[in-house]
Design a protein around this motif. Structure first.
Motif, PDB file in Angstrom:
ATOM      1  N   VAL A  71       0.857  -1.197   0.000  1.00 55.80           N
ATOM      2  CA  VAL A  71       0.000   0.000   0.000  1.00 55.80           C
ATOM      3  C   VAL A  71       0.891   1.244   0.000  1.00 55.80           C
ATOM      4  CG1 VAL A  71      -1.636   1.322   1.422  1.00 55.80           C
ATOM      5  CG2 VAL A  71      -1.941  -1.151   1.122  1.00 55.80           C
ATOM      6  N   LYS A  72       0.534   2.209  -0.842  1.00 52.91           N
ATOM      7  CA  LYS A  72       1.383   3.398  -0.991  1.00 52.91           C
ATOM      8  C   LYS A  72       0.736   4.662  -0.412  1.00 52.91           C
ATOM      9  CE  LYS A  72       4.897   1.674  -3.244  1.00 52.91           C
ATOM     10  NZ  LYS A  72       4.842   0.470  -2.430  1.00 52.91           N
ATOM     11  N   ALA A  73      -0.580   4.595  -0.174  1.00 53.06           N
ATOM     12  CA  ALA A  73      -1.250   5.808   0.335  1.00 53.06           C
ATOM     13  C   ALA A  73      -2.397   5.433   1.268  1.00 53.06           C
ATOM     14  CB  ALA A  73      -1.782   6.648  -0.828  1.00 53.06           C
ATOM     15  N   ILE A  74      -2.520   6.215   2.345  1.00 55.65           N
ATOM     16  CA  ILE A  74      -3.651   6.073   3.277  1.00 55.65           C
ATOM     17  C   ILE A  74      -4.471   7.351   3.169  1.00 55.65           C
ATOM     18  CG2 ILE A  74      -4.312   5.946   5.720  1.00 55.65           C
ATOM     19  CD1 ILE A  74      -1.635   4.429   6.234  1.00 55.65           C
ATOM     20  N   LEU A  75      -5.722   7.198   2.750  1.00 53.18           N
ATOM     21  CA  LEU A  75      -6.594   8.361   2.595  1.00 53.18           C
ATOM     22  C   LEU A  75      -7.594   8.380   3.745  1.00 53.18           C
ATOM     23  CD1 LEU A  75      -5.770   9.710  -0.028  1.00 53.18           C
ATOM     24  CD2 LEU A  75      -5.961   7.276  -0.548  1.00 53.18           C
ATOM     25  N   LEU A  76      -7.539   9.430   4.555  1.00 55.91           N
ATOM     26  CA  LEU A  76      -8.458   9.546   5.687  1.00 55.91           C
ATOM     27  C   LEU A  76      -9.712  10.277   5.228  1.00 55.91           C
ATOM     28  CD1 LEU A  76      -5.916  10.781   8.418  1.00 55.91           C
ATOM     29  CD2 LEU A  76      -6.464   8.431   7.763  1.00 55.91           C
ATOM     30  N   CYS A 311     -13.078  15.352  -1.878  1.00 54.83           N
ATOM     31  CA  CYS A 311     -11.701  15.687  -1.484  1.00 54.83           C
ATOM     32  C   CYS A 311     -10.839  14.415  -1.467  1.00 54.83           C
ATOM     33  CB  CYS A 311     -11.696  16.378  -0.123  1.00 54.83           C
ATOM     34  SG  CYS A 311     -10.042  16.816   0.419  1.00 54.83           S
ATOM     35  N   THR A 312     -11.423  13.298  -0.994  1.00 51.50           N
ATOM     36  CA  THR A 312     -10.672  12.035  -0.978  1.00 51.50           C
ATOM     37  C   THR A 312     -10.277  11.652  -2.406  1.00 51.50           C
ATOM     38  OG1 THR A 312     -11.837  11.342   1.000  1.00 51.50           O
ATOM     39  CG2 THR A 312     -10.812   9.596  -0.281  1.00 51.50           C
ATOM     40  N   LEU A 313     -11.214  11.791  -3.330  1.00 51.41           N
ATOM     41  CA  LEU A 313     -10.918  11.461  -4.735  1.00 51.41           C
ATOM     42  C   LEU A 313      -9.891  12.440  -5.334  1.00 51.41           C
ATOM     43  CD1 LEU A 313     -12.447   9.218  -6.698  1.00 51.41           C
ATOM     44  CD2 LEU A 313     -13.049   9.353  -4.314  1.00 51.41           C
ATOM     45  N   ARG A 314      -9.970  13.709  -4.934  1.00 47.68           N
ATOM     46  CA  ARG A 314      -8.956  14.688  -5.388  1.00 47.68           C
ATOM     47  C   ARG A 314      -7.592  14.297  -4.836  1.00 47.68           C
ATOM     48  NH1 ARG A 314     -12.835  18.651  -4.142  1.00 47.68           N
ATOM     49  NH2 ARG A 314     -11.825  19.218  -2.183  1.00 47.68           N
ATOM     50  N   ASN A 315      -7.544  13.900  -3.545  1.00 45.06           N
ATOM     51  CA  ASN A 315      -6.270  13.482  -2.928  1.00 45.06           C
ATOM     52  C   ASN A 315      -5.665  12.311  -3.699  1.00 45.06           C
ATOM     53  OD1 ASN A 315      -6.482  15.421  -0.931  1.00 45.06           O
ATOM     54  ND2 ASN A 315      -7.199  14.015   0.665  1.00 45.06           N
ATOM     55  N   GLU A 318      -4.393  13.450  -7.208  1.00 48.07           N
ATOM     56  CA  GLU A 318      -3.138  14.192  -7.089  1.00 48.07           C
ATOM     57  C   GLU A 318      -1.986  13.230  -6.785  1.00 48.07           C
ATOM     58  OE1 GLU A 318      -3.941  17.487  -4.402  1.00 48.07           O
ATOM     59  OE2 GLU A 318      -1.796  17.971  -4.512  1.00 48.07           O
ATOM     60  N   PHE A 319      -2.267  12.240  -5.922  1.00 50.92           N
ATOM     61  CA  PHE A 319      -1.230  11.267  -5.566  1.00 50.92           C
ATOM     62  C   PHE A 319      -0.818  10.450  -6.796  1.00 50.92           C
ATOM     63  CE2 PHE A 319       0.000   6.995  -4.114  1.00 50.92           C
ATOM     64  CZ  PHE A 319       1.133   7.339  -3.384  1.00 50.92           C
ATOM     65  N   VAL A 320      -1.805  10.073  -7.602  1.00 52.31           N
ATOM     66  CA  VAL A 320      -1.507   9.278  -8.803  1.00 52.31           C
ATOM     67  C   VAL A 320      -0.641  10.095  -9.762  1.00 52.31           C
ATOM     68  CG1 VAL A 320      -2.555   8.254 -10.882  1.00 52.31           C
ATOM     69  CG2 VAL A 320      -3.552   7.809  -8.635  1.00 52.31           C
ATOM     70  N   SER A 321      -0.944  11.380  -9.911  1.00 51.41           N
ATOM     71  CA  SER A 321      -0.172  12.136 -10.898  1.00 51.41           C
ATOM     72  C   SER A 321       1.129  12.729 -10.370  1.00 51.41           C
ATOM     73  CB  SER A 321      -1.035  13.197 -11.586  1.00 51.41           C
ATOM     74  OG  SER A 321      -1.760  13.896 -10.644  1.00 51.41           O
ATOM     75  N   THR A 322       1.242  12.952  -9.050  1.00 49.71           N
ATOM     76  CA  THR A 322       2.476  13.609  -8.565  1.00 49.71           C
ATOM     77  C   THR A 322       3.231  12.803  -7.504  1.00 49.71           C
ATOM     78  OG1 THR A 322       1.422  14.754  -6.710  1.00 49.71           O
ATOM     79  CG2 THR A 322       1.331  15.870  -8.844  1.00 49.71           C
ATOM     80  N   GLY A 323       2.623  11.746  -6.978  1.00 53.73           N
ATOM     81  CA  GLY A 323       3.291  10.958  -5.927  1.00 53.73           C
ATOM     82  C   GLY A 323       3.078  11.524  -4.537  1.00 53.73           C
ATOM     83  N   THR A 324       2.415  12.678  -4.449  1.00 51.16           N
ATOM     84  CA  THR A 324       2.067  13.233  -3.141  1.00 51.16           C
ATOM     85  C   THR A 324       0.786  14.047  -3.310  1.00 51.16           C
ATOM     86  OG1 THR A 324       2.848  14.526  -1.234  1.00 51.16           O
ATOM     87  CG2 THR A 324       3.521  15.316  -3.419  1.00 51.16           C
ATOM     88  N   CYS A 325       0.367  14.777  -2.270  1.00 52.35           N
ATOM     89  CA  CYS A 325      -0.777  15.663  -2.475  1.00 52.35           C
ATOM     90  C   CYS A 325      -0.780  16.777  -1.433  1.00 52.35           C
ATOM     91  CB  CYS A 325      -2.101  14.893  -2.514  1.00 52.35           C
ATOM     92  SG  CYS A 325      -2.795  14.514  -0.941  1.00 52.35           S
ATOM     93  N   MET A 326      -1.544  17.805  -1.746  1.00 48.96           N
ATOM     94  CA  MET A 326      -1.597  19.014  -0.922  1.00 48.96           C
ATOM     95  C   MET A 326      -1.971  18.703   0.528  1.00 48.96           C
ATOM     96  SD  MET A 326      -3.788  22.225  -2.227  1.00 48.96           S
ATOM     97  CE  MET A 326      -5.248  21.962  -1.251  1.00 48.96           C
ATOM     98  N   ASN A 327      -2.816  17.701   0.721  1.00 51.24           N
ATOM     99  CA  ASN A 327      -3.281  17.378   2.072  1.00 51.24           C
ATOM    100  C   ASN A 327      -2.466  16.268   2.729  1.00 51.24           C
ATOM    101  OD1 ASN A 327      -5.348  19.268   1.935  1.00 51.24           O
ATOM    102  ND2 ASN A 327      -6.645  17.846   0.780  1.00 51.24           N
ATOM    103  N   SER A 328      -1.237  16.057   2.216  1.00 52.27           N
ATOM    104  CA  SER A 328      -0.394  15.006   2.787  1.00 52.27           C
ATOM    105  C   SER A 328       0.070  15.391   4.193  1.00 52.27           C
ATOM    106  CB  SER A 328       0.822  14.779   1.880  1.00 52.27           C
ATOM    107  OG  SER A 328       1.848  14.153   2.619  1.00 52.27           O
ATOM    108  N   LEU A 329      -0.190  14.506   5.147  1.00 51.79           N
ATOM    109  CA  LEU A 329       0.227  14.747   6.535  1.00 51.79           C
ATOM    110  C   LEU A 329       1.653  14.277   6.752  1.00 51.79           C
ATOM    111  CD1 LEU A 329      -3.026  13.410   8.175  1.00 51.79           C
ATOM    112  CD2 LEU A 329      -2.308  15.783   8.131  1.00 51.79           C
ATOM    113  N   THR A 330       2.091  13.311   5.964  1.00 55.59           N
ATOM    114  CA  THR A 330       3.469  12.832   6.119  1.00 55.59           C
ATOM    115  C   THR A 330       4.432  13.938   5.675  1.00 55.59           C
ATOM    116  OG1 THR A 330       2.722  11.420   4.290  1.00 55.59           O
ATOM    117  CG2 THR A 330       3.512  10.322   6.227  1.00 55.59           C
TER     118      THR A 330
END
Ligand SMILES: NC(=O)c1ccc[n+]([C@@H]2O[C@H](COP(=O)([O-])OP(=O)(O)OC[C@H]3O[C@@H](n4cnc5c(N)ncnc54)[C@H](O)[C@@H]3O)[C@@H](O)[C@H]2O)c1
Length: 346
Positions: A71-76, A311-315, A318-330
């Motif tokens: 798993v590469k991303a956890i979406l809350l 917002c979850t789908l936007r996250n 964004e993760f798929v296209s850039t490897g991260t996203c604006m709402n990344s907590l990490t």
């Protein structure tokens, strides 16, 4: 992109499916009704990302197991992230993203509904009237106009609550170690002890962190004005429930309304009406006439569910296209570490 959604209720699926239809990202979604925990983490097998809610357990062993499953991303599907081991996620190379603001007004309006219900005994009047009892004894409240409301945590929800209470003609005082400009003109910042001592109503709106765990304990309750009301729509762990019971028994505390509870994980979001509930603390709490407990529903509006799903789908997109996203907590965690700031507390 394969996404495994945990703790799915029918309404979650409805809103996520609507957001997926509108999204340009190609996502395969599998829905699980189970919460994510050590016993169910195997269900994440084959998923690139998982999506969880407030009572899923993302402890270090669960996060490490997610890492091993690829798993590469956890979406809350929530703002709070006290239930996620962010350090373990960073170590496992898993991005964690939340929905930072999906309708602060939805939660604030619910907090105000609890204040109003508790203060005017609407919960008791409702039951009485249904039984043909229209007597008013025991239902007397206090006029909120001119009273002092204490807000602990002036983030998005705290500010929205403060604005409404100001509109009621209340004096608003607040405690927040990171004062916000948005509070200017609404009320006055004070030390925590002063807020506790001066307020007729205390409403909690800070996140659950080590520094805020049991912020309402015996000591804090003793500092509160006799007869004051306590409202918690934030996180159960902010309140020492046994201390609250003690303060209710001495009648020092005038009433409590909780939308969140420290032991809610095994109870909330499911129907236990046909079972014996073994949580004696919760059961004792609910025997008081001046206690209202709701099942973590402050967020539960059509608008909030739509925004959470979108917002979850936007996250994800964004993760798929850039490897991260604006709402990344990490990402925030790394920034906070380098600048000695608490994550998202500024
Ligand atoms: N019941 C629900 O359905 C529901 C829904 C959404 C959010 N919440 C809870 O509400 C909380 C607040 O949400 P938000 O969107 O306003 O968050 P936010 O991040 O905008 O604001 C949190 C505020 O708390 C402050 N804070 C940090 N430490 C503090 C301390 N020791 N004492 C007082 N204040 C402190 C921060 O500086 C910040 O201003 C979330 O953490 C979440 O736990 C509950």
């Amino acid at each position: 992109m394969k996404l495994a959604v945990f703790s799915t209720k029918p309404y979650d699926k409805r809103y996520i499916e609507a957001a997926r239809t509108a999204s340009s990202t190609n996502i395969d979604i599998v829905y699980h009704e189970f919460p994510l925990e050590e016993d169910t983490v195997i269900l994440a097998r084959g998923a690139d990302a998982i999506c969880v809610f407030v009572n899923d357990s993302l402890t270090a062993p669960v996060v490490e197991a997610l890492g091993r499953e690829g798993v590469k991303a956890i979406l809350l599907r929530c703002a709070g992230f006290n239930h996620v081991d962010l350090v373990a996620a960073e170590k496992a190379g898993i991005m964690v993203a939340n929905v930072p603001s999906y309708s602060p007004e939805a939660v604030a309006e619910f907090a105000v509904a609890l204040i109003q219900t508790l203060n005017r005994n609407t919960h008791r009047a409702y039951n009485r009237a249904r039984e043909g009892n229209f007597a008013l004894n025991g239902l007397m409240g206090r006029t909120l106009f001119g009273k002092t409301v204490g807000i602990i945590g002036t983030g998005k929800i705290g500010i929205a609550t403060a604005k409404i209470m100001k509109g009621f003609g209340c004096r608003v005082v607040a405690f927040d170690p990171y004062p916000s400009k948005a509070f200017e003109g609404i009320g006055e910042y004070k030390g925590l002890d002063e807020v506790l001592a001066e307020s007729d109503v205390i409403s909690l709106h800070c996140p659950l962190m080590d520094s805020t765990r049991k912020i309402i304990n015996d000591e804090a309750l003793a500092k509160m004005k006799p007869g004051a009301l306590l409202i918690n729509t934030s996180r159960g762990g902010l309140v020492d429930t046994k201390a609250v019971i003690r303060a209710l028994k001495t009648q020092h505390l005038g009433g409590v309304a909780l939308d969140v509870y420290e032991g809610e994980g095994s109870l909330f979001y499911d129907d236990h009406s046909g079972e014996i509930i073994h949580d004696d603390v919760l059961m004792r709490l609910m025997t008081f006439h001046n206690v209202i407990v709701t099942g973590h529903q402050a967020f539960f509006t059509e608008e909030a569910l739509k925004e959470i799903a979108e917002c979850t789908l936007r996250n994800i997109g964004e993760f798929v296209s850039t490897g991260t996203c604006m709402n990344s907590l990490t990402k925030d965690l790394r920034l906070a570490r380098s600048e000695s700031l608490p994550v998202r507390a500024v």
